[in-house]
Write a protein that holds these residues in place. Structure first.
Motif, PDB file in Angstrom:
ATOM      1  N   LEU A  38     -26.752  48.978 -39.010  1.00 26.25           N
ATOM      2  CA  LEU A  38     -27.200  47.671 -38.826  1.00 26.25           C
ATOM      3  C   LEU A  38     -28.412  47.728 -38.306  1.00 26.25           C
ATOM      4  N   GLU A  85     -19.714  40.245 -32.344  1.00 24.04           N
ATOM      5  CA  GLU A  85     -20.243  38.595 -32.373  1.00 24.04           C
ATOM      6  C   GLU A  85     -20.011  37.968 -31.192  1.00 24.04           C
ATOM      7  N   ILE A  90     -24.406  40.347 -33.169  1.00 24.78           N
ATOM      8  CA  ILE A  90     -24.393  39.895 -34.462  1.00 24.78           C
ATOM      9  C   ILE A  90     -23.839  38.422 -34.647  1.00 24.78           C
ATOM     10  N   HIS A  92     -21.483  36.965 -37.896  1.00 25.64           N
ATOM     11  CA  HIS A  92     -20.704  37.401 -38.985  1.00 25.64           C
ATOM     12  C   HIS A  92     -20.176  36.222 -39.827  1.00 25.64           C
ATOM     13  N   VAL A  99     -23.102  40.210 -42.600  1.00 22.56           N
ATOM     14  CA  VAL A  99     -23.193  40.487 -40.921  1.00 22.56           C
ATOM     15  C   VAL A  99     -24.685  40.469 -40.839  1.00 22.56           C
ATOM     16  N   ARG A 100     -25.273  39.844 -39.789  1.00 22.81           N
ATOM     17  CA  ARG A 100     -26.612  39.825 -39.527  1.00 22.81           C
ATOM     18  C   ARG A 100     -26.733  40.456 -37.861  1.00 22.81           C
ATOM     19  N   TYR A 101     -27.545  41.309 -37.721  1.00 17.34           N
ATOM     20  CA  TYR A 101     -27.733  41.925 -36.686  1.00 17.34           C
ATOM     21  C   TYR A 101     -28.763  41.347 -35.812  1.00 17.34           C
TER      22      TYR A 101
END
Length: 121
Positions: A38, A85, A90, A92, A99-101
Protein backbone atom coordinates in the motif's frame (compact mmCIF):
# COMPACT_ATOMS: atom_id res chain seq x y z
CA UNK A 1 9.45 2.58 -0.06
CA UNK A 2 7.88 5.95 0.32
CA UNK A 3 8.04 6.82 -3.37
CA UNK A 4 4.52 8.15 -3.40
CA UNK A 5 4.12 11.12 -5.70
CA UNK A 6 3.47 14.54 -4.19
CA UNK A 7 0.19 14.79 -6.09
CA UNK A 8 -1.19 11.74 -4.33
CA UNK A 9 -4.78 11.72 -3.19
CA UNK A 10 -3.77 9.85 -0.02
CA UNK A 11 -4.07 11.90 3.11
CA UNK A 12 -1.94 11.71 6.19
CA UNK A 13 -3.37 10.20 9.33
CA UNK A 14 -4.13 13.04 11.73
CA UNK A 15 -3.28 11.28 14.96
CA UNK A 16 0.18 9.93 15.60
CA UNK A 17 0.01 6.35 16.81
CA UNK A 18 1.98 5.50 19.93
CA UNK A 19 5.22 3.61 19.51
CA UNK A 20 3.56 0.60 21.16
CA UNK A 21 0.81 0.66 18.53
CA UNK A 22 3.31 1.06 15.67
CA UNK A 23 5.23 -2.00 16.85
CA UNK A 24 2.00 -3.95 17.37
CA UNK A 25 0.90 -3.16 13.81
CA UNK A 26 4.30 -4.17 12.44
CA UNK A 27 4.52 -7.34 14.54
CA UNK A 28 2.76 -9.39 11.86
CA UNK A 29 4.62 -10.26 8.66
CA UNK A 30 1.36 -10.27 6.68
CA UNK A 31 0.43 -6.78 7.94
CA UNK A 32 3.92 -5.52 7.07
CA UNK A 33 3.63 -6.96 3.58
CA UNK A 34 0.22 -5.35 3.11
CA UNK A 35 1.66 -2.03 4.27
CA UNK A 36 4.69 -2.40 1.98
CA UNK A 37 2.35 -2.81 -0.96
CA UNK A 38 0.00 0.00 0.00
CA UNK A 39 2.76 2.48 0.81
CA UNK A 40 4.27 1.98 -2.64
CA UNK A 41 1.01 2.71 -4.47
CA UNK A 42 0.99 6.26 -5.84
CA UNK A 43 -2.59 6.81 -4.66
CA UNK A 44 -2.50 4.47 -1.64
CA UNK A 45 -5.46 2.48 -3.00
CA UNK A 46 -5.66 -1.24 -3.77
CA UNK A 47 -8.14 -4.07 -3.76
CA UNK A 48 -7.95 -6.79 -1.14
CA UNK A 49 -7.25 -9.24 -3.97
CA UNK A 50 -4.27 -7.19 -5.18
CA UNK A 51 -2.85 -7.11 -1.66
CA UNK A 52 -3.45 -10.85 -1.21
CA UNK A 53 -1.68 -11.56 -4.53
CA UNK A 54 1.31 -9.48 -3.44
CA UNK A 55 1.50 -11.16 -0.03
CA UNK A 56 1.09 -14.62 -1.57
CA UNK A 57 3.81 -13.95 -4.14
CA UNK A 58 6.27 -12.55 -1.57
CA UNK A 59 5.63 -14.88 1.36
CA UNK A 60 8.04 -17.79 1.08
CA UNK A 61 6.17 -19.53 3.90
CA UNK A 62 2.79 -19.51 2.15
CA UNK A 63 1.31 -22.39 0.22
CA UNK A 64 1.74 -21.74 -3.50
CA UNK A 65 -1.72 -23.09 -4.25
CA UNK A 66 -4.89 -21.09 -4.76
CA UNK A 67 -5.98 -22.28 -1.29
CA UNK A 68 -2.92 -20.59 0.21
CA UNK A 69 -3.86 -17.35 -1.51
CA UNK A 70 -7.48 -17.68 -0.36
CA UNK A 71 -6.27 -18.21 3.20
CA UNK A 72 -4.15 -15.06 2.95
CA UNK A 73 -7.11 -13.04 1.60
CA UNK A 74 -9.34 -14.30 4.42
CA UNK A 75 -6.71 -13.42 7.02
CA UNK A 76 -6.39 -9.94 5.53
CA UNK A 77 -10.17 -9.39 5.54
CA UNK A 78 -10.82 -10.74 9.03
CA UNK A 79 -7.65 -9.98 11.01
CA UNK A 80 -5.06 -7.67 9.49
CA UNK A 81 -7.11 -5.04 7.66
CA UNK A 82 -9.51 -4.52 10.59
CA UNK A 83 -6.53 -4.01 12.93
CA UNK A 84 -5.01 -1.44 10.54
CA UNK A 85 -8.39 0.25 10.15
CA UNK A 86 -8.92 0.43 13.92
CA UNK A 87 -5.53 2.16 14.16
CA UNK A 88 -6.61 4.75 11.55
CA UNK A 89 -3.97 3.69 9.03
CA UNK A 90 -6.37 2.45 6.35
CA UNK A 91 -9.99 2.59 5.32
CA UNK A 92 -11.42 -0.71 4.12
CA UNK A 93 -14.67 -0.68 2.19
CA UNK A 94 -15.93 -4.23 2.67
CA UNK A 95 -18.57 -3.84 -0.05
CA UNK A 96 -16.13 -2.90 -2.82
CA UNK A 97 -13.18 -4.72 -1.19
CA UNK A 98 -11.09 -1.56 -1.64
CA UNK A 99 -8.42 -0.42 0.78
CA UNK A 100 -7.12 3.14 1.06
CA UNK A 101 -3.89 3.74 2.94
CA UNK A 102 -3.48 6.94 4.95
CA UNK A 103 0.15 7.92 5.26
CA UNK A 104 1.51 8.14 8.81
CA UNK A 105 5.15 9.31 9.07
CA UNK A 106 6.04 7.59 12.35
CA UNK A 107 4.66 4.27 11.10
CA UNK A 108 6.38 4.65 7.73
CA UNK A 109 9.73 5.34 9.42
CA UNK A 110 9.62 1.97 11.20
CA UNK A 111 8.05 0.24 8.20
CA UNK A 112 10.98 1.32 6.06
CA UNK A 113 13.44 -0.08 8.62
CA UNK A 114 11.55 -3.38 8.62
CA UNK A 115 11.47 -3.48 4.82
CA UNK A 116 15.23 -3.17 4.58
CA UNK A 117 15.83 -5.78 7.29
CA UNK A 118 13.55 -8.43 5.80
CA UNK A 119 14.98 -10.80 3.27
CA UNK A 120 12.06 -10.39 0.88
CA UNK A 121 11.91 -7.72 -1.83
Amino acid sequence: MGNREKGSTARACYTTPSLDLVFELLSSRRRRQALYYLSERSDGVASVDEIADYVHTNDDRSDCSADGRSEIAAGLRHVHLPKLEDAGVIDHDARSQTVRYWSQPSLEEWLEHAYHKESFQ
